[in-house]
Design an enzyme around this catalytic site. Sequence first.
Site, PDB file in Angstrom:
ATOM      1  N   TYR A 113       0.888  -1.157   0.000  1.00  0.00           N
ATOM      2  CA  TYR A 113       0.000   0.000   0.000  1.00  0.00           C
ATOM      3  C   TYR A 113       0.929   1.210   0.000  1.00  0.00           C
ATOM      4  CZ  TYR A 113      -2.856   3.857   1.465  1.00  0.00           C
ATOM      5  OH  TYR A 113      -3.466   5.082   1.510  1.00  0.00           O
TER       6      TYR A 113
ATOM      7  N   ASP B 213      -2.113  -1.540  -3.878  1.00  0.00           N
ATOM      8  CA  ASP B 213      -2.637  -0.192  -4.078  1.00  0.00           C
ATOM      9  C   ASP B 213      -1.449   0.751  -4.176  1.00  0.00           C
ATOM     10  OD1 ASP B 213      -3.792   2.313  -3.967  1.00  0.00           O
ATOM     11  OD2 ASP B 213      -5.038   1.885  -2.215  1.00  0.00           O
TER      12      ASP B 213
ATOM     13  N   ASN C 293      -1.619   3.718  -5.456  1.00  0.00           N
ATOM     14  CA  ASN C 293      -2.145   5.081  -5.304  1.00  0.00           C
ATOM     15  C   ASN C 293      -1.684   6.021  -6.408  1.00  0.00           C
ATOM     16  OD1 ASN C 293      -4.108   5.787  -3.377  1.00  0.00           O
ATOM     17  ND2 ASN C 293      -2.714   5.147  -1.757  1.00  0.00           N
TER      18      ASN C 293
END
Length: 128
Positions: A5, A45, A47
Amino acid sequence: MVAAYIPNASRGLKNIDYRVQQWDPDFRIYLKKLMKKKPVILGGDLNIAHTSNDLKNDVSNWNKTAGYTDREIEQFNKLIDMGFEDSYRRLYPKKEAYTFWTYMGNARSRNVGWRLDYFMLQVNLRKF
């Protein structure tokens, strides 16, 4: 397999300096060390919407919204330069598909989303 993440640059881009000057370079160092020992697949993820195909409203978000700035895309491109490839875009170069929709404004029902989640493969692992 590395599951990650990656921190978001935050609303108003208040954390973008941390993201692009510290987190991303440190993470690449970590990945390079792993790549010396064994093949690496990076998933999670990240982002970031890497290209205009990766979010619905690219023009209105360009360089204004976390996840779609020149600085973040430059960092993502450095992963590609290391030998990683976006497996989804390899298979579907232009397809409109998203992994995130805000809870506001009925974004999901209107398919106003972002593709922020990736499986990045080392190019030398690719068997397509």
